[in-house]
Scaffold this active site. Structure first.
Site, short mmCIF file in Angstrom:
data_model
loop_
_atom_site.label_atom_id
_atom_site.label_comp_id
_atom_site.label_asym_id
_atom_site.label_seq_id
_atom_site.Cartn_x
_atom_site.Cartn_y
_atom_site.Cartn_z
N LYS A 178 0.84 -1.21 0.00
CA LYS A 178 0.00 0.00 0.00
C LYS A 178 0.88 1.27 0.00
O LYS A 178 0.55 2.27 -0.64
CB LYS A 178 -0.93 -0.01 1.22
CG LYS A 178 -1.77 1.24 1.40
CD LYS A 178 -2.80 1.47 0.30
CE LYS A 178 -3.53 2.80 0.52
NZ LYS A 178 -4.52 3.09 -0.52
N LYS A 212 -0.08 11.73 5.75
CA LYS A 212 0.23 10.61 6.67
C LYS A 212 0.90 9.47 5.92
O LYS A 212 1.93 8.93 6.33
CB LYS A 212 -1.07 10.13 7.33
CG LYS A 212 -0.95 8.78 8.01
CD LYS A 212 -2.24 7.96 8.05
CE LYS A 212 -2.99 7.76 6.81
NZ LYS A 212 -3.70 6.54 6.56
P1 NAD Z 1 -12.62 8.84 7.25
O1 NAD Z 1 -12.02 9.83 8.16
O2 NAD Z 1 -13.70 9.25 6.31
O3 NAD Z 1 -13.16 7.57 8.09
C1 NAD Z 1 -12.63 7.11 9.30
C2 NAD Z 1 -13.80 6.88 10.26
O4 NAD Z 1 -13.29 6.32 11.46
C3 NAD Z 1 -14.53 8.17 10.63
O5 NAD Z 1 -15.91 8.00 10.37
C4 NAD Z 1 -14.23 8.34 12.12
O6 NAD Z 1 -15.32 8.91 12.82
C5 NAD Z 1 -14.00 6.90 12.54
N1 NAD Z 1 -13.17 6.77 13.74
C6 NAD Z 1 -11.95 7.34 13.99
N2 NAD Z 1 -11.49 6.93 15.17
C7 NAD Z 1 -12.41 6.09 15.68
C8 NAD Z 1 -12.51 5.34 16.88
N3 NAD Z 1 -11.56 5.42 17.82
N4 NAD Z 1 -13.60 4.55 17.06
C9 NAD Z 1 -14.58 4.49 16.13
N5 NAD Z 1 -14.55 5.19 14.98
C10 NAD Z 1 -13.48 5.97 14.76
O7 NAD Z 1 -11.39 8.21 6.44
P2 NAD Z 1 -11.42 7.31 5.11
O8 NAD Z 1 -11.17 8.20 3.94
O9 NAD Z 1 -12.60 6.40 5.14
O10 NAD Z 1 -10.05 6.49 5.33
C11 NAD Z 1 -9.95 5.40 6.25
C12 NAD Z 1 -8.63 4.68 6.00
O11 NAD Z 1 -8.62 4.19 4.65
C13 NAD Z 1 -7.38 5.57 6.14
O12 NAD Z 1 -6.33 4.82 6.69
C14 NAD Z 1 -7.09 5.96 4.71
O13 NAD Z 1 -5.72 6.27 4.54
C15 NAD Z 1 -7.50 4.71 3.96
N6 NAD Z 1 -7.91 4.88 2.55
C16 NAD Z 1 -8.72 5.90 2.17
C17 NAD Z 1 -9.08 6.02 0.83
C18 NAD Z 1 -9.96 7.14 0.33
O14 NAD Z 1 -10.00 7.37 -0.89
N7 NAD Z 1 -10.65 7.86 1.19
C19 NAD Z 1 -8.64 5.08 -0.11
C20 NAD Z 1 -7.85 4.02 0.33
C21 NAD Z 1 -7.48 3.93 1.66
#
Ligand code: NAD
Length: 289
Positions: free
Chosen positions: A166, A234
Site C-alpha cells: 500500500k 500521513k
Molecule cells: P474517514 O475519516 O472518512 O473515516 C474514518 C472513520 O473512522 C470516521 O468515520 C471516524 O469517525 C472513525 N473513527 C476514527 N477513530 C475512531 C474510533 N476510535 N472509534 C470508532 N470510529 C473511529 O477516512 P477514510 O477516507 O474512510 O479512510 C480510512 C482509512 O482508509 C485511512 O487509513 C485511509 O488512509 C485509507 N484509505 C482511504 C481512501 C480514500 O479514498 N478515502 C482510499 C484508500 C485507503
C-alpha cells in the site's frame, strides 16, 4: 452466517460495510460519530454503541480507521477488539497504517493487514484492490469478506506486507497526481483546451487512472474529498520511513511528500489530494494560496 463487526464507517468504511450487508453478511457497525452508524442501519446493518458491542459476537472484525494510533487504540486498547472479541476472532484491518504496527497487532491476535486502493468510488462499487498481508489460512478464511468489497484481492506476503505494498501504491498515486497537476497548469498557461488534452492524453502512454478519474474535477477546482490531503500526508510519512528502513532512495517521492506537507500546512488538509493542483498553480504565480 458470518457475523462481522465493522469499526470506522467513514468515506471508505461506510460503503464497504453496506456492501457486506448486500452480500448477505450480518454486519454490526460502530463509529465515533453516531450519524454514520445510522446510515449503516438504513442499509440493513445493526448498530453498536461501542467497540465492545460491535465485536462481542463477531467471527470477523473489520477496521477502517484513519491512522496507526487509531488502530492501536481500537484494537489493543483497554476497551478494544482484543479485550472484547471471542478468542480466535479474525481481525481484517483495512486502514492504511505503518507496517510495524500491523506486525505488532498480528503478534497479539489472528489478524490480516488488508489496506485497499480504489478510492470512494471503488468502495461504493465494491471494486477495491486489496493487498493482504498475513497467514495463508487466515487469508483463505477472510476471502469471502474481501471479495464482497473488492475485485482484485491478492495475498502479498506475511503480516505487514499488505501495508508495504500500500505504501508503494501511495507513492505512485502521489507522484502521478503531482505530474497530472503540473501538466494541467502547464496546459492552462498555454491556453490549450484542457478537456481535449485530457481526452487525447488518456489514449496514449501518459494515460492513467488519475487522468481518467480526477483531472476533470482538478480543472474545475473541485476538491471535495475523496481522499483527504491530510491522509495522503500521513501515508507519505509511512512511505519515507519504510524507504529509509530499506535503504532505498526515493527522490521524487521525497519531493512530492514535501509538496503534500506544504498543502497540508497551508490549511488544506481537508481537501481532496487533487488539490496539489492549487499548489502548482500558486507556485507558478497563477493562483492565491
Ligand atoms: P474517514 O475519516 O472518512 O473515516 C474514518 C472513520 O473512522 C470516521 O468515520 C471516524 O469517525 C472513525 N473513527 C476514527 N477513530 C475512531 C474510533 N476510535 N472509534 C470508532 N470510529 C473511529 O477516512 P477514510 O477516507 O474512510 O479512510 C480510512 C482509512 O482508509 C485511512 O487509513 C485511509 O488512509 C485509507 N484509505 C482511504 C481512501 C480514500 O479514498 N478515502 C482510499 C484508500 C485507503
Amino acid at each position: 452466517m458470518t457475523k462481522i463487526g465493522f469499526i470506522g464507517l467513514g468515506i471508505m468504511g461506510g460503503p464497504m460495510a453496506a456492501n457486506l450487508v448486500k452480500a448477505g453478511f450480518d454486519v454490526t457497525g460502530y463509529n465515533r460519530s453516531r450519524a454514520k452508524v445510522d446510515r449503516l442501519v438504513e442499509a440493513g446493518g445493526r448498530d453498536a454503541d461501542s467497540v465492545a458491542d460491535a465485536v462481542r459476537d463477531a467471527d470477523v472484525v473489520v477496521t477502517m480507521l484513519p491512522d496507526s494510533p487509531d488502530v492501536e487504540a481500537v484494537v489493543l486498547g483497554e476497551d478494544g477488539v482484543l479485550a472484547h472479541a471471542k478468542p480466535g476472532t479474525l481481525l481484517v484491518d483495512c486502514s492504511t497504517i505503518r507496517p510495524d504496527v500491523s506486525r505488532a497487532i498480528a503478534e497479539r491476535m489472528r489478524a490480516l493487514d488488508a489496506p485497499v486502493s480504489g478510492g470512494e468510488q471503488g468502495a461504493i462499487e465494491g471494486s477495491l484492490s486489496i493487498m493482504v498481508g498475513g497467514g495463508a489460512e487466515d487469508f483463505a478464511a477472510a476471502r469471502p469478506v474481501l471479495d464482497a468489497v473488492g475485485s482484485t484481492v491478492v495475498h502479498v506476503g506475511e503480516a505487514g506486507a499488505g501495508q508495504t505494498v500500500k505504501a508503494a501504491n501511495q507513492l505512485i498515486v502521489a507522484g502521478t497526481i503531482e505530474l497530472v497537476a503540473e501538466s494541467l497548469v502547464f496546459l492552462e498557461a498555454h491556453g490549450v483546451d484542457t478537456e481535449a488534452a485530457i481526452k487525447v492524453l488518456s489514449g496514449g502512454l501518459a494515460g492513467n487512472r488519475v487522468l481518467d478519474r480526477k483531472a476533470a474535477a482538478m480543472v474545475r477546482r473541485e476538491f471535495t474529498p475523496g481522499f483527504r490531503v491530510e491522509l495522503h500526508h500521513k501515508d507519505l510519512g509511512i512511505v519515507q520511513a519504510a524507504a529509509r528502513e530499506a535503504g532505498v532512495a526515493i527522490p521524487l517521492g521525497a519531493a512530492v511528500a514535501q509538496l503534500m506537507a506544504a498543502l497540508n500546512a497551508q490549511g488544506h488538509g481537508g481537501l481532496d489530494h487533487g488539490a496539489l493542483l492549487k499548489l502548482v498553480a500558486q507556485l507558478s504565480g497563477r493562483e492565491e494560496v
